[in-house]
Design a protein around this motif. Structure first.
Motif, mmCIF file in Angstrom:
data_model
loop_
_atom_site.group_PDB
_atom_site.id
_atom_site.type_symbol
_atom_site.label_atom_id
_atom_site.label_comp_id
_atom_site.label_asym_id
_atom_site.label_seq_id
_atom_site.Cartn_x
_atom_site.Cartn_y
_atom_site.Cartn_z
ATOM 1 N N GLY A 1 1.034 -1.771 0.102
ATOM 2 C CA GLY A 1 -0.331 -0.437 -0.104
ATOM 3 C C GLY A 1 0.374 1.223 0.159
ATOM 4 O O GLY A 1 2.082 0.954 -0.112
ATOM 5 N N PHE A 2 0.352 2.218 0.423
ATOM 6 C CA PHE A 2 0.942 3.529 0.349
ATOM 7 C C PHE A 2 0.281 4.160 1.718
ATOM 8 O O PHE A 2 -0.549 4.353 2.123
ATOM 9 C CB PHE A 2 1.376 4.387 -1.120
ATOM 10 C CG PHE A 2 -0.298 4.845 -1.514
ATOM 11 C CD1 PHE A 2 -1.425 6.149 -1.486
ATOM 12 C CD2 PHE A 2 -1.187 4.182 -2.844
ATOM 13 C CE1 PHE A 2 -2.520 5.917 -1.926
ATOM 14 C CE2 PHE A 2 -1.549 4.754 -3.025
ATOM 15 C CZ PHE A 2 -2.499 5.328 -2.835
ATOM 16 N N THR A 3 1.521 5.218 1.252
ATOM 17 C CA THR A 3 0.400 6.046 3.297
ATOM 18 C C THR A 3 0.528 7.794 2.547
ATOM 19 O O THR A 3 1.594 8.331 1.487
ATOM 20 C CB THR A 3 1.858 6.786 4.458
ATOM 21 O OG1 THR A 3 1.253 4.866 4.760
ATOM 22 C CG2 THR A 3 1.251 7.123 5.031
ATOM 23 N N ILE A 4 -0.121 9.017 2.778
ATOM 24 C CA ILE A 4 -0.623 10.085 2.120
ATOM 25 C C ILE A 4 -0.316 10.251 3.793
ATOM 26 O O ILE A 4 -0.805 9.966 3.947
ATOM 27 C CB ILE A 4 -1.724 10.026 1.777
ATOM 28 C CG1 ILE A 4 -2.636 9.668 0.634
ATOM 29 C CG2 ILE A 4 -2.547 11.750 1.166
ATOM 30 C CD1 ILE A 4 -2.852 9.821 0.073
ATOM 31 N N THR A 5 0.627 11.633 3.612
ATOM 32 C CA THR A 5 1.969 12.405 4.850
ATOM 33 C C THR A 5 0.480 13.381 5.434
ATOM 34 O O THR A 5 0.035 13.241 5.108
ATOM 35 C CB THR A 5 2.623 13.217 4.152
ATOM 36 O OG1 THR A 5 2.533 14.119 3.740
ATOM 37 C CG2 THR A 5 3.882 11.482 3.512
ATOM 38 N N THR A 6 0.516 12.930 6.707
ATOM 39 C CA THR A 6 0.407 14.042 7.105
ATOM 40 C C THR A 6 0.314 15.905 6.667
ATOM 41 O O THR A 6 -0.908 16.659 7.045
ATOM 42 C CB THR A 6 0.862 14.060 9.087
ATOM 43 O OG1 THR A 6 2.428 14.694 8.755
ATOM 44 C CG2 THR A 6 0.651 13.221 9.356
ATOM 45 N N GLU A 7 1.411 16.217 6.221
ATOM 46 C CA GLU A 7 1.147 17.332 5.482
ATOM 47 C C GLU A 7 0.642 17.184 4.120
ATOM 48 O O GLU A 7 0.085 18.950 4.243
ATOM 49 C CB GLU A 7 2.919 17.552 4.591
ATOM 50 C CG GLU A 7 4.371 17.886 5.264
ATOM 51 C CD GLU A 7 5.474 17.426 5.005
ATOM 52 O OE1 GLU A 7 5.379 17.481 3.758
ATOM 53 O OE2 GLU A 7 6.757 17.690 5.862
ATOM 54 N N VAL A 8 0.020 16.580 4.209
ATOM 55 C CA VAL A 8 -1.310 17.292 2.831
ATOM 56 C C VAL A 8 -2.463 17.126 3.729
ATOM 57 O O VAL A 8 -3.459 18.085 3.655
ATOM 58 C CB VAL A 8 -1.980 15.237 2.068
ATOM 59 C CG1 VAL A 8 -2.917 15.561 1.433
ATOM 60 C CG2 VAL A 8 -0.389 15.718 1.710
ATOM 61 N N CYS A 9 -2.898 16.953 5.437
ATOM 62 C CA CYS A 9 -3.925 16.898 6.013
ATOM 63 C C CYS A 9 -3.808 18.666 6.411
ATOM 64 O O CYS A 9 -4.867 19.166 6.409
ATOM 65 C CB CYS A 9 -3.949 16.508 7.338
ATOM 66 S SG CYS A 9 -5.530 16.502 8.152
ATOM 67 N N ASN B 1 -5.832 24.958 2.903
ATOM 68 C CA ASN B 1 -6.366 25.116 1.333
ATOM 69 C C ASN B 1 -7.695 25.269 0.904
ATOM 70 O O ASN B 1 -8.050 24.915 0.130
ATOM 71 C CB ASN B 1 -5.554 25.023 0.695
ATOM 72 C CG ASN B 1 -3.892 25.100 0.139
ATOM 73 O OD1 ASN B 1 -3.962 26.193 -0.044
ATOM 74 N ND2 ASN B 1 -2.976 24.773 1.085
ATOM 75 N N GLY B 2 -8.769 25.721 2.200
ATOM 76 C CA GLY B 2 -10.428 25.536 1.719
ATOM 77 C C GLY B 2 -10.537 23.937 1.307
ATOM 78 O O GLY B 2 -11.562 23.503 0.292
ATOM 79 N N LYS B 3 -9.943 22.601 2.194
ATOM 80 C CA LYS B 3 -9.885 21.732 1.830
ATOM 81 C C LYS B 3 -10.068 20.682 0.074
ATOM 82 O O LYS B 3 -10.539 20.033 -0.185
ATOM 83 C CB LYS B 3 -12.017 21.335 2.327
ATOM 84 C CG LYS B 3 -11.880 21.348 3.486
ATOM 85 C CD LYS B 3 -13.379 20.947 4.178
ATOM 86 C CE LYS B 3 -13.126 20.193 5.491
ATOM 87 N NZ LYS B 3 -14.639 20.372 6.232
ATOM 88 N N ASN B 4 -8.380 21.966 -0.044
ATOM 89 C CA ASN B 4 -8.228 20.855 -1.419
ATOM 90 C C ASN B 4 -6.782 20.058 -1.165
ATOM 91 O O ASN B 4 -6.316 20.382 -0.629
ATOM 92 C CB ASN B 4 -8.286 22.243 -2.303
ATOM 93 C CG ASN B 4 -9.452 22.996 -2.833
ATOM 94 O OD1 ASN B 4 -10.551 22.327 -3.367
ATOM 95 N ND2 ASN B 4 -9.903 24.272 -2.767
ATOM 96 N N PHE B 5 -6.867 19.317 -2.440
ATOM 97 C CA PHE B 5 -5.945 18.694 -2.021
ATOM 98 C C PHE B 5 -3.865 19.552 -3.041
ATOM 99 O O PHE B 5 -4.479 19.918 -3.875
ATOM 100 C CB PHE B 5 -5.811 16.928 -2.946
ATOM 101 C CG PHE B 5 -6.579 16.347 -1.952
ATOM 102 C CD1 PHE B 5 -6.630 15.959 -0.260
ATOM 103 C CD2 PHE B 5 -8.149 16.339 -2.235
ATOM 104 C CE1 PHE B 5 -6.892 14.861 0.105
ATOM 105 C CE2 PHE B 5 -8.308 15.542 -1.730
ATOM 106 C CZ PHE B 5 -8.237 15.110 -0.389
ATOM 107 N N PRO B 6 -3.082 18.976 -2.728
ATOM 108 C CA PRO B 6 -1.818 19.932 -3.337
ATOM 109 C C PRO B 6 -2.309 19.439 -5.224
ATOM 110 O O PRO B 6 -2.742 18.164 -5.606
ATOM 111 C CB PRO B 6 -0.391 19.229 -2.693
ATOM 112 C CG PRO B 6 -0.827 18.856 -1.454
ATOM 113 C CD PRO B 6 -2.366 18.041 -1.305
ATOM 114 N N ALA B 7 -1.739 20.073 -5.862
ATOM 115 C CA ALA B 7 -1.876 20.022 -7.056
ATOM 116 C C ALA B 7 -1.422 18.277 -7.709
ATOM 117 O O ALA B 7 -1.824 17.753 -8.842
ATOM 118 C CB ALA B 7 -1.142 20.681 -7.666
ATOM 119 N N ASP B 8 -0.413 18.682 -7.128
ATOM 120 C CA ASP B 8 0.911 17.276 -8.015
ATOM 121 C C ASP B 8 0.564 15.311 -7.177
ATOM 122 O O ASP B 8 1.186 14.645 -7.264
ATOM 123 C CB ASP B 8 1.819 17.244 -7.852
ATOM 124 C CG ASP B 8 2.694 18.145 -6.282
ATOM 125 O OD1 ASP B 8 1.842 18.246 -5.809
ATOM 126 O OD2 ASP B 8 3.607 18.363 -6.592
#
Length: 894
Positions: free
Chosen positions: A45-53, A59-66
């Protein structure tokens, strides 16, 4: 933060992360990576980091572009390792989406399983597994979970549809349903979603995935997660990671299962595998309790008297593999582990490991055992036990097997449990105690006049007040359980009743209070008495070897002083003499002294109190056997001692040979609008020096008597309260010194003593350099220093402090953990300035913060000599002081 690395993969014996990356990957993600690096069987699997949180909320509940591109690459790698493709109609990869904060928050955030199923892929799963029932059951589970977590469709709608279907078909258990039944229900579930949302249930796997990822990040701010963080001091800024992992299935028949195991017993600490599992089940089945789990080991099964086979017998190969893995994990992490696993068609997969939550009793045993087994050192063992958890061991507790009939819930103001008859006033409590009856004192709120009743009662229950109210603070000091702020209770003193909804209880009815949980229970519930085991003594011995801070106790009664010694106190840091005057035989002469209109009247009343005070101090000095005892001169506003009822007024009037009207006029003269900042502390000794003289004489005469009787030299520390500058202090100190000189002359005995002050006003902190020229010690009264610095009343703060901490204005309740930026800054300043005048000045803290682990860490950092706290918090302070010392050493080495 654009262009950062947002995704870390794991699986097939390798990972991009490791255990030390919890801040970035969260606890679950870091440990999944670590288990992969150890070569253990972990679904990729993979982990999406706490920095994304953090980015998501900034940023108004938007994800990073990349982020999407990195997730696409990670999904492709999962597909390569599993031989499946996410979203492929013929060979679909199904995934779970789970949260994972850096601190364990079990059950607080959301999870989605079986993601990737839709009307097409369900058929592919049925064909590949050869089990259509399994495939359609998994699909209906996915619809239920996804609809609830992501689409906000109430879970109850699906449960209702299921129960209605089973009833009409004459079926009783979920296992009675066939593949066709589940297929029909899937259709009905989708209809529920369409009716609720006006849209079809999402069929596109990519849409499902991003909906689930967003929902998990959003759950970081759900109500239960916020409350859990508040209770466990977890900052909201940490955020959560999201773990996307290929599904493994414990519900693929009798060779599949799911379970949870601990490498040691989390209740007792026993070194034995402990846990439960379910055959042919997914993880949520264990949590939901839809079937009774089975024991993992044969020993546990026999002890429980279960007729269901243990995992050891039913799945011996998987059991052996689990034992192999738990041995690896405990040695690697050097701590008891909490593991989640799934067995799919005979193969065991590890889904999680983390340091397991445990009771205080288990924590002590595990820490000591691990040290004695050589896995960790003694100092590390000291750091493994949460100081606050020791509360569980120091007070009576409700028997875990006892039935709890909860009447209402308030605040867990003072730990422990107690049962007794309801009484509504302190006199009744004291009278009941004299006849051997156990009572719970029930008040709207308590005041200093209730001291005798609180002392007589087994526990205290109030309808008002917070964690730092009078009732809470005094109860903790006495080691008595207290539930405060139980606002649903209506007390009618006149009728002698307390009412919660339709239930009315009267004086004499039995209730039980649980001050650890804040519960009020109907009836008398069975208790367990505290047992301080050998592990407790061993660990505390290790702690005492490394700590620098001394630990004293706040105590003014022989009972409290003995308890303090039993818990390892190294003296008394605060004896509040005003608490000694509320007893029945003292309140009358105390009132005579206060209400006297001239010096002679006061001295006549004080002459009655002198032998009582002297005997108090003889008892304390004798119990402490030469250890330091700091005695604070009379401090509270005088109005607290005044008579209130007509009977009390008449009694004092008779004793003073005056009319009640004269007494009432004198009482009116003493009335204050803001007593907390009024005629109290050293101001009493300045206006009425005879009070300080009487107390000083009692102290010094007691020191002479005790030293002769015990053979232990007594060095009393006399503390002048509430000074704002050196002029006040010097005036009072001169009276104390004069009394010492008189006692030395009269007794023909040499006497060593110290005179110091309590720093509890900002001005005293600012003028510490000049005060220290006269004062031999400072004791920081951080309760009042917090009130006078923040301008917040401790007794009234409960109505708004919750909003302040919830909105981040204050990180913690400043009456529980010291406000380092404000109050702490004043303390540091006073320490620095005091040492300029007197480099070896003795420095301590005696407010409630003296028993708070975080505040103790602050005291260590600024070099105080001791902390003082309630007797029952002494072990907590000893352990916290040791951990603070170890932390300081570690920081210095770094």
């Amino acid at each position: 933060m654009a262009g950062g690395k947002w995704v870390y993969t794991f699986g097939d014996g390798k990972a991009e992360g490791e255990a030390g990356m919890k801040n970035l990957l969260g606890g679950k993600g870091a440990n999944l990576a670590e288990m992969s690096n150890l070569g253990l069987p972990v679904p990729p699997g993979f982990t999406i980091t706490t920095e994304v949180c953090t980015h998501y909320y900034d940023n108004g509940k938007n994800f990073p572009a990349d982020l999407a591109g990195q997730v696409k690459v990670a999904l492709a790698e999962m597909g390569r390792l599993t031989g499946k493709i996410f979203g492929d109609p013929a060979n679909p990869l199904l995934v779970s989406v789970r949260s994972g904060a850096r601190a364990s928050m079990p059950g607080m955030m959301d999870t989605v399983l079986n993601l990737g199923l839709n009307d097409v892929t369900v058929e592919a799963v049925a064909k590949a597994s050869g089990d259509a029932r399994f495939a359609w059951d998994s699909y209906r589970r996915f619809i239920t979970m996804y609809s609830n977590v992501v689409l906000d469709v109430d879970h109850g709608h699906f449960e209702e549809a299921l129960e209605d279907y089973k009833e009409r078909k004459g079926l009783h258990l979920d296992t009675d349903l066939s593949a066709d039944d589940w297929k029909v229900l899937v259709g009905r579930y989708k209809d529920i979603v369409k009716k609720a949302l006006g849209a079809e249930f999402p069929q596109e796997p990519q849409e499902q995935l991003w909906g689930a990822v967003g929902a998990v990040f959003s759950s970081w701010m759900n109500a239960r997660a916020i409350k859990y963080r508040e209770l466990n001091n977890i900052p909201a800024s940490w955020g959560t990671a999201v773990n996307v992992q290929s599904m493994v299935f414990g519900n693929m028949g009798e060779t599949s299962a799911t379970g949870v195991a601990f490498t040691r017993n989390p209740s007792t600490g026993e070194n034995a595998l402990y846990g439960e599992f379910l055959i042919n089940a997914q993880g949520e089945d264990v949590v939901a309790g839809i079937r009774t789990p089975q024991d993992i080991t044969e020993v546990a099964r026999q002890a429980a008297g279960s007729d269901k086979p243990s995992m050891e017998k039913a799945m011996p190969a998987a059991y052996a593999e689990l034992c192999r893995i738990y041995g690896i994990l405990e040695k690697h992490y050097r701590d008891m582990q909490d593991m989640e696993f799934t067995i799919q068609e005979g193969k065991l997969w590890m889904l999680q490991t983390r340091s397991g939550k445990r009771t205080a009793k288990a924590a002590l045993r595990i820490a000591v055992d691990l040290a004695q087994e050589g896995l960790i050192g003694e100092e590390e063992a000291v750091g493994r036990v949460e100081p606050g958890a020791l509360e569980q061991l120091l007070h009576p507790a409700i028997d875990p097997k006892a039935e709890r009939r909860v009447l209402t819930t308030g605040l867990p103001a003072s730990p422990g449990a107690a049962a007794g008859e309801i009484v509504f006033n302190s006199d009744d409590a004291e009278a009941a105690r004299k006849t051997g009856r156990k009572v719970i004192l029930v008040r709207v709120e308590t005041s200093p006049e209730d001291i005798h009743g609180m002392h007589a009662a087994e526990g205290i229950l109030t309808t008002r007040g917070g964690m730092t109210s009078h009732a809470a603070v005094v109860a903790r000091g006495m080691g008595k359980p207290c539930v405060s702020g139980a606002g649903q209770i209506r007390v009618d003193y006149a009728k002698g009743t307390m009412t919660v909804g339709p239930t009315t209880l009267r004086a004499g009815d039995f209730i039980t209070i649980d001050g650890t949980l804040g519960q009020v229970l109907l009836g008398e519930v069975k208790m367990q008495q505290p047992e301080l085991s050998g592990d407790f003594g061993i660990l505390m011995g290790w702690a005492d070897k490394v700590r620098r801070l001394k630990v004293r106790a706040n105590a003014e009664t022989p009972r409290d002083a003995r308890a303090a010694r039993d818990f390892g106190a190294e003296g008394i840091g605060l004896c509040r003499t005003e608490h000694m005057f509320f007893d029945e035989d003292r309140i009358l002469p105390m009132r005579e002294m206060i209400l006297a209109s001239d010096d002679k009247g006061r001295r006549d009343a004080l002459a009655k109190l002198l032998p009582m005070q002297r005997q108090d101090f003889v008892e304390l000095f004798t119990i402490m056997q030469g250890l330091p005892v700091t005695i604070r001169l009379l401090d509270p506003p005088l109005h607290e001692f005044l008579p209130h009822t007509e009977e009390e007024v008449a009694e004092v009037a008779r004793a003073m040979a005056v009319t009640p009207d004269v007494l009432r006029r004198r009482a009116a003269e003493l009335h204050e609008f803001n007593p907390m900042l009024g005629f109290r502390g050293c101001r009493l000794a300045v206006a009425y020096p005879e009070i300080a003289e009487m107390q000083a004489r009692a102290i010094f005469e007691a020191a002479v008597i005790s030293a002769r009787e015990t053979g232990k030299p007594v060095i009393p520390e006399v503390m002048v309260p509430l000074v704002m500058g050196v002029a006040e202090f010097d005036l009072v100190k001169a009276r104390i010194d004069a009394m010492a000189k008189a006692v030395i002359s009269e007794s023909k005995t040499e006497l060593t003593y110290q005179v110091g002050t309590m720093i509890e006003l900002p001005r005293a902190a600012l003028r510490a350099e000049e005060i220290a020229r006269s004062a031999e010690f400072f004791s920081f009264g951080t309760n009042d220093l917090t009130q006078t610095t923040l301008g917040i009343s401790r007794d009234d703060a409960g109505s708004f402090l919750g909003s302040y901490t919830a909105k981040g204005i204050l990180e913690f309740d400043p009456f529980v953990t010291i406000d380092q930026e404000g109050v702490g800054e004043l303390v540091k300043l006073a320490v620095e300035r005091g040492r300029r005048s007197r480099p070896r000045i003795k420095l301590g803290i005696c407010g409630e913060h003296g028993g708070d682990p975080a505040s103790i860490g602050f005291c260590e950092s600024i070099g105080l000599d001791y902390v003082s706290c309630s007797p029952f918090r002494v072990p907590i302070a000893r352990l916290a002081a040791a951990q603070a010392a170890l932390g300081a050493i570690k920081a210095k080495d770094a």
